[in-house]
Design an enzyme around this catalytic site. Structure first.
Site, mmCIF file in Angstrom:
data_model
loop_
_atom_site.group_PDB
_atom_site.id
_atom_site.type_symbol
_atom_site.label_atom_id
_atom_site.label_comp_id
_atom_site.label_asym_id
_atom_site.label_seq_id
_atom_site.Cartn_x
_atom_site.Cartn_y
_atom_site.Cartn_z
ATOM 1 N N GLU A 160 18.180 -3.868 -7.043
ATOM 2 C CA GLU A 160 17.984 -4.866 -5.981
ATOM 3 C C GLU A 160 17.030 -4.333 -4.920
ATOM 4 O O GLU A 160 16.227 -5.070 -4.357
ATOM 5 C CB GLU A 160 19.343 -5.207 -5.346
ATOM 6 C CG GLU A 160 20.335 -5.893 -6.289
ATOM 7 C CD GLU A 160 21.045 -4.931 -7.264
ATOM 8 O OE1 GLU A 160 21.872 -5.396 -8.040
ATOM 9 O OE2 GLU A 160 20.729 -3.702 -7.245
ATOM 10 N N ARG A 161 17.079 -3.025 -4.665
ATOM 11 C CA ARG A 161 16.223 -2.422 -3.640
ATOM 12 C C ARG A 161 14.760 -2.431 -4.078
ATOM 13 O O ARG A 161 13.860 -2.654 -3.272
ATOM 14 C CB ARG A 161 16.698 -0.987 -3.353
ATOM 15 C CG ARG A 161 16.133 -0.354 -2.109
ATOM 16 C CD ARG A 161 16.897 0.900 -1.712
ATOM 17 N NE ARG A 161 18.281 0.566 -1.439
ATOM 18 C CZ ARG A 161 19.316 1.345 -1.778
ATOM 19 N NH1 ARG A 161 19.127 2.473 -2.453
ATOM 20 N NH2 ARG A 161 20.536 0.982 -1.475
ATOM 21 N N ASP B 125 33.972 5.460 -0.744
ATOM 22 C CA ASP B 125 32.570 5.176 -1.032
ATOM 23 C C ASP B 125 31.958 6.513 -1.462
ATOM 24 O O ASP B 125 32.538 7.577 -1.232
ATOM 25 C CB ASP B 125 31.911 4.643 0.247
ATOM 26 C CG ASP B 125 30.400 4.696 0.188
ATOM 27 O OD1 ASP B 125 29.830 4.117 -0.763
ATOM 28 O OD2 ASP B 125 29.790 5.317 1.088
ATOM 29 N N THR C 152 28.347 1.398 -4.896
ATOM 30 C CA THR C 152 27.282 0.559 -5.443
ATOM 31 C C THR C 152 26.451 1.318 -6.466
ATOM 32 O O THR C 152 25.796 0.715 -7.323
ATOM 33 C CB THR C 152 26.361 0.090 -4.297
ATOM 34 O OG1 THR C 152 27.173 -0.502 -3.279
ATOM 35 C CG2 THR C 152 25.346 -0.914 -4.775
ATOM 36 N N ASP D 163 27.868 7.295 -1.786
ATOM 37 C CA ASP D 163 26.605 7.678 -1.130
ATOM 38 C C ASP D 163 26.694 7.581 0.389
ATOM 39 O O ASP D 163 26.978 6.524 0.922
ATOM 40 C CB ASP D 163 25.475 6.791 -1.656
ATOM 41 C CG ASP D 163 25.242 7.025 -3.134
ATOM 42 O OD1 ASP D 163 25.348 6.057 -3.916
ATOM 43 O OD2 ASP D 163 24.999 8.178 -3.527
#
Ligand code: XBP
Ligand code: MG
Length: 257
Positions: free
Chosen positions: A56-57, A10, A129, A12
């Site tokens: 989306e946030r 991943d 993401t 972040d």
């Protein structure tokens, strides 16, 4: 018993603590540039991180946190999707500039683990993401442009239909590498990330950070303060590790446990 073939990282919160000093700052810079009176505090952003993906946030913020305490409502423009996409592109512009300015260093042990993996001929991939541009910016400005090539696959952002906690991004990465989950280890920092990697049946090591230290990591093989260094012991928060810092021996033992 499978041989360890690949490490999948991943980005972040795992490779670097990018959320508070990178993404949050960039979001607020984009809001200001757009003439919006939105300003996300460190505390509010911690709540907004429940939703992955910058676009989306933003939607989550407008749907669940507006009107704000000042009672200001936000009337969505007709081309709302374009509006959000444009705002997010602006945020990414500011984020990549922050990376170029060296705003966020790589976390403890990350460079050493990359080097160990490369020296051992272990394959590496990214499953994140955030956007490909943000991954390239972080790697380039911390490790040099050639470091992007250390990763056989950079699975990022909108390349899959469903973002974390869906497993899509990890499934995409292992499929592209033509590997099975049992040949790989995943490295995450958050509950959403762990749900995603475990959804792809990947054994997962978690390194926590300020935003995720209270998350439920029951399904992780190991929960650590960070990867540690030979002269800086890591803290093992959940699970067992013989070594005082996370290395390839630790990884191999976990995979075969
Ligand atoms: C973390 C995310 C991303 C970042 C913001 O990604 O959820 O959305 O917060 O980046 P990961 P974008 O932990 O999977 O690396 O605005 O580019 O989405
Ligand atoms: Mg993360």
């Amino acid at each position: 018993m499978s041989q360890l073939e690949a490490l999948i990282f991943d980005v972040d919160g795992t490779l670097a603590d990018t959320e508070r000093d990178g993404h949050l700052v960039a979001f607020n810079m984009a809001f200001e540039e757009a003439g919006l009176d939105w300003h996300w505090s460190v505390e509010l952003y911690g709540q907004l991180l429940a939703v992955t993906g910058g676009k989306e946030r933003i939607r989550y913020y407008l749907n669940d946190f507006y009107p704000d305490e000042r009672g200001h409502a936000f009337s969505k423009p007709d081309n709302f999707d374009d509006f959000v996409a444009g705002l997010h592109a602006s945020k990414t512009k500011f984020y990549t500039q922050l990376m170029a300015d060296g705003a966020v260093p790589l976390r403890t042990g990350v460079v050493r683990l990359f080097q160990e993996a490369r020296d051992a001929g272990l394959r590496m991939a990214i499953a994140t993401t955030t956007t490909p541009a943000n991954v390239t910016a972080l790697l380039t400005h911390t490790l040099g442009a050639e470091s992007v090539d250390w990763f056989e696959v950079i699975a990022a952002g909108d390349i899959v239909p469903a973002k974390k906690p869906a497993p899509d991004i990890y499934l995409y990465a292992i499929e592209k590498m033509n590997l099975k989950a049992e040949q790989c280890l995943a490295f995450e920092d958050s509950y959403n990330g762990l749900l995603s990697s475990r959804g792809a049946d990947l054994k997962t090591i978690v390194t926590i950070n300020d935003y995720t230290s209270d998350h439920d990591f029951t399904d992780a093989e190991l929960v650590l303060s960070d990867f540690g260094e030979p002269d800086q012991a890591m803290e093992v928060i959940q699970g067992h590790c013989d070594e005082s810092y996370f290395n390839l021996q630790s990884a191999q033992k976990l995979l075969q446990a």
